[in-house]
Each structure stands twice: as C-alpha cells, then as structure tokens.
Design an enzyme around this catalytic site. Structure first.
Site, short mmCIF file in Angstrom:
data_model
loop_
_atom_site.label_atom_id
_atom_site.label_comp_id
_atom_site.label_asym_id
_atom_site.label_seq_id
_atom_site.Cartn_x
_atom_site.Cartn_y
_atom_site.Cartn_z
N GLU A 16 -8.12 -16.23 -47.49
CA GLU A 16 -7.87 -17.41 -48.34
C GLU A 16 -7.57 -17.02 -49.80
O GLU A 16 -7.78 -17.83 -50.72
CB GLU A 16 -9.07 -18.35 -48.26
CG GLU A 16 -9.20 -18.96 -46.87
CD GLU A 16 -10.49 -19.72 -46.69
OE1 GLU A 16 -10.52 -20.90 -47.03
OE2 GLU A 16 -11.47 -19.12 -46.23
N SER A 187 -10.15 -22.41 -43.68
CA SER A 187 -8.80 -22.96 -43.74
C SER A 187 -8.11 -23.01 -42.36
O SER A 187 -6.90 -22.84 -42.25
CB SER A 187 -7.92 -22.20 -44.74
OG SER A 187 -8.39 -22.43 -46.05
N SER A 326 -6.60 -30.71 -52.45
CA SER A 326 -7.93 -30.45 -51.89
C SER A 326 -8.81 -31.69 -51.85
O SER A 326 -8.72 -32.58 -52.69
CB SER A 326 -8.64 -29.35 -52.67
OG SER A 326 -8.05 -28.10 -52.40
N1 LIG Z 1 -16.26 -28.93 -32.28
C1 LIG Z 1 -15.13 -29.51 -32.70
N2 LIG Z 1 -14.74 -30.72 -32.23
C2 LIG Z 1 -13.60 -31.32 -32.65
N3 LIG Z 1 -12.76 -30.77 -33.54
C3 LIG Z 1 -13.07 -29.56 -34.04
C4 LIG Z 1 -14.27 -28.87 -33.67
N4 LIG Z 1 -14.32 -27.70 -34.33
C5 LIG Z 1 -13.21 -27.65 -35.09
N5 LIG Z 1 -12.45 -28.75 -34.93
C6 LIG Z 1 -11.15 -29.02 -35.57
O1 LIG Z 1 -10.63 -27.80 -36.11
C7 LIG Z 1 -10.57 -27.87 -37.55
C8 LIG Z 1 -10.94 -26.52 -38.16
O2 LIG Z 1 -12.24 -26.12 -37.72
P1 LIG Z 1 -13.40 -25.71 -38.71
O3 LIG Z 1 -14.57 -25.36 -37.90
O4 LIG Z 1 -13.57 -26.77 -39.72
O5 LIG Z 1 -12.82 -24.38 -39.33
P2 LIG Z 1 -12.45 -23.92 -40.82
O6 LIG Z 1 -13.68 -23.31 -41.40
O7 LIG Z 1 -11.38 -22.91 -40.63
O8 LIG Z 1 -12.02 -25.15 -41.58
C9 LIG Z 1 -11.54 -29.00 -37.90
O9 LIG Z 1 -11.21 -29.59 -39.15
C10 LIG Z 1 -11.33 -29.96 -36.74
O10 LIG Z 1 -10.09 -30.68 -36.86
#
Ligand SMILES: Nc1ncnc2c1ncn2[C@@H]1O[C@H](COP(=O)(O)OP(=O)(O)O)[C@@H](O)[C@H]1O
Ligand SMILES: [Mg+2]
Length: 355
Positions: A16, A187, A326
C-alpha cells in the site's frame, strides 16, 4: 512558544506504498500550520529513509524520490528524540516532538514502526504496538472481538504449505461462497470470493503472494458499513456511518486503475441510508470493537450488516486511508469534522498519552 514539529512518515515497505503517498499528502496539506511544522520523512519501497524537502505535489505523484531527498536515520536513543542527517561528513540532529506515521499495511500499520518509535521515545499518532499488531492480523482480531461478544464470520486460518487433505478437513461445515484472504492484507489485495471448492486452491495461491497466513471466512450476506473513530477510552468521537452498496462482486478499491473515485463496482453512501436506531447500533458496536482491540487515536472499524440488521465484524484499519476518496475523512466530514481537526486532535492525544 515554537511550533510543534511533526515527523510525517509516508510511503513504506508495503503493497500500500502508493496509497500512503496520497494519504500523507492530505495530512500534510491539512495540518494547522499555525501550530505544527511538518518534517517530511519518506520511506522508499526498499526501506530507505529520506528527509524530503521538495514540492508537496510530487508525493502523491510518486516522483518525490527524484530530487530534494537526504538520507536520514531515526535515532533509537530516547534522549536524542529525533533524526540524524549526515551530509558531506557533517551530522545534524533534527528534533521531532511527535510522529504521524501515515503508513498503511505491512511495516506501517502492524506495530513495527510503532515499536521503533516507542524505543526512540517519540510520541506517535494512532494505535500502539499491541493494538496495531492485533488489528493487522484478521485471525487474532476476530478472536478478540468474538470474546467481547460480537459476531465475527466463521473462519479458519492456515499457514505453510497447505495440502488438499488439510484443506478438505478445515472446510468441513463451510457453505460457499467463502472469502479467501491474506490474514495481514489490505486494500483488497489478494482477496478472492470463492463460489465453489474447485476454485479454492487458486484463491489460496493468490492470497499467499501477500502473506503466508491465509484466512478462509464464511461469506456474510448483507451490506458493508463502516465507522470512523477518533479518541481514546471513554472519549470517542464517531463520524457518520457509511454504507457500501456493491453492484457486483465485492468491495474492491483499485487505487491505481480508478484514480478519481477508486471505485469500480460500488458506491458509498455517507451517511448510510439506514434507520437511526440501526446506525446507533452500528456505532455502539464499532466503539466496543475499538476498545476491545485497545485502539487509540484513529481507527476505522469495518462491519457487515445482515438483512436482519445483525452487525458482524470485518476488520479494523488502524491507519485508514486519507486519499480524496477515502472513507475515514468522508465519514468525519459528514459529521462536521475536518481533516485539520482530526489531525489536531490525534496529535494532541499522542502528546497527552506520552506524558
Ligand atoms: N467474510 C466476508 N463476507 C462477505 N464479504 C467479505 C468477507 N470478507 C471480505 N469480504 C469482501 O472483501 C472485501 C475485502 O476484504 P477485507 O477483509 O476487508 O480485506 P482488506 O483488508 O484487503 O480490505 C470486503 O470489503 C468485502 O467486500
Ligand atoms: Mg477491508
């Protein structure tokens, strides 16, 4: 009284890196210059520290390293309280009153830079070592939040070379879709929504490009909501709740491809288009998570809201993005709090907590 010197750290050894350059530009340009004097410290992708003295626009444009840089080191001795610059055999010390580590992801948001600043005895903005490290690890943070009585997605965490047998055993009881992700990602890099078992291994390989610890989570049905939090202990300010409406797939900020909004397949409502009572429940849950994970200063708490209004934890970003698109600054702005006020409050908290 002289101005408070704020060492603004940007860039970093992280996937990032570029997001940080944009976030730092927002922080630097919104600092109250009557009170604060920024000292710009860029960390190159190879980990080299450079004191930057050039035009501010070159930071988000990622051309800052081409000129106006001097090698610099942070002194670990707390009595020195700052940096050492050496030019032509001459050394000069630069005192830092406080540091604002505007670094995202690995090496910036995971407790490492915070540990370095603790050793150097320099107060810093945001979450401490333990909190940063816990929030960076989605497996650990989920366990802590679950312990606090808040629902988290069912999940397994796998490390090392993952065999088909190990995977089949771990996946017992899961329904598809599942989300495969690097446990310490950010991200959306390396995150895949997997609809069927045959696609699981490819998703794991993708996530392994970012981290050796892989999480597989039940897919939560519903929308995504977030809370921006500023403060410490019982004194927390929460911005307006936001709501992500995904048009297809899952939320994915593509910083490089969609320069203006960063969004390909989603729109964000700030404030969320949800009944007031549901928004209050979201805010209360976010505050409980902030405290359970020992957060301080700044953090963005990301949650899911199911169709029957159950709040489910997703993750905490301890140094959320501050780019033009953001979510953290937008949620605060919707509550009437500017980036200048956020930075001022967060810096003052860092200075108070250090005393
Ligand atoms: N358990 C889950 N159920 C539904 N959607 C998920 C889940 N985990 C991740 N996502 C989707 O994937 C996106 C990115 O995952 P996230 O865990 O937030 O990773 P990062 O830290 O890269 O943002 C989330 O914003 C959501 O849209
Ligand atoms: Mg996320």
């Amino acid at each position: 009284m002289g101005k408070i010197t704020v060492g603004v750290l940007f860039g970093g050894q992280s996937s990032e890196h570029k997001v940080s350059l944009k976030s730092a530009h927002t922080i630097i340009t919104n600092l109250d210059r009557e009170k604060y004097e920024p000292i710009l410290i860029g960390i190159a992708e190879d980990g080299k520290w450079k004191l930057y003295d050039g035009p501010l626009e070159a930071i988000p444009q990622d051309t800052w390293e081409q000129s106006d840089c001097t090698p610099i080191v942070l002194l670990p001795d707390p009595s020195q309280h700052g940096l050492l610059k050496t030019v032509g055999g001459m050394s000069e010390k630069i005192h830092l009153d406080v540091v604002f580590p505007v670094l995202h992801g690995k090496n910036g948001e995971d407790g490492k830079i915070q540990s370095l600043l603790e050793l150097a005895g320099i107060p810093y903005v945001g979450c401490g070592v333990l909190s940063s490290a816990m929030c960076m690890d989605k497996d650990v943070s989920h366990r802590v939040v679950k312990e606090a009585g808040i629902r988290v997605p069912e999940s397994i965490a796998l490390t090392g070379a993952i065999s088909e047998e190990q995977l089949a055993k771990g996946m017992t009881g899961f329904n598809y879709p599942v989300f495969v992700k690097p446990v310490s990602g950010g991200s959306s890099y390396g995150v895949t929504k997997v609809e069927e078992e045959s696609k699981l291994m490819a998703a794991i390989r993708e996530a392994q490009k970012y981290d050796m610890k892989i999480g597989i989570e039940e897919g939560i049905d519903g929308c995504e909501v977030g809370c921006s939090i500023l403060g410490h202990g019982d004194d927390l300010t929460v911005g307006e709740v936001d709501q992500i409406v995904v048009t297809n797939g899952y939320f994915h900020i593509h910083q490089d491809m969609f320069k203006k909004t960063g969004l390909e397949n989603a729109s964000i409502h700030v404030p969320a288009q949800l009944p007031q009572v549901v928004q209050e429940k979201i805010k209360d849950t976010a505050k409980a998570i902030f405290r359970a994970l020992c957060c301080t200063g700044i953090a963005r708490v990301d949650l899911f809201l199911t169709p029957d209004n159950e709040v489910v934890f997703n993750e905490v970003n301890t140094m959320p993005g501050f780019t033009s698109y953001s979510r953290y600054p937008r949620m605060m702005e919707a509550a009437g709090i500017s980036v200048t006020e956020i930075t001022d409050h967060a810096i003052q908290l860092a200075l108070e907590n250090a005393n």
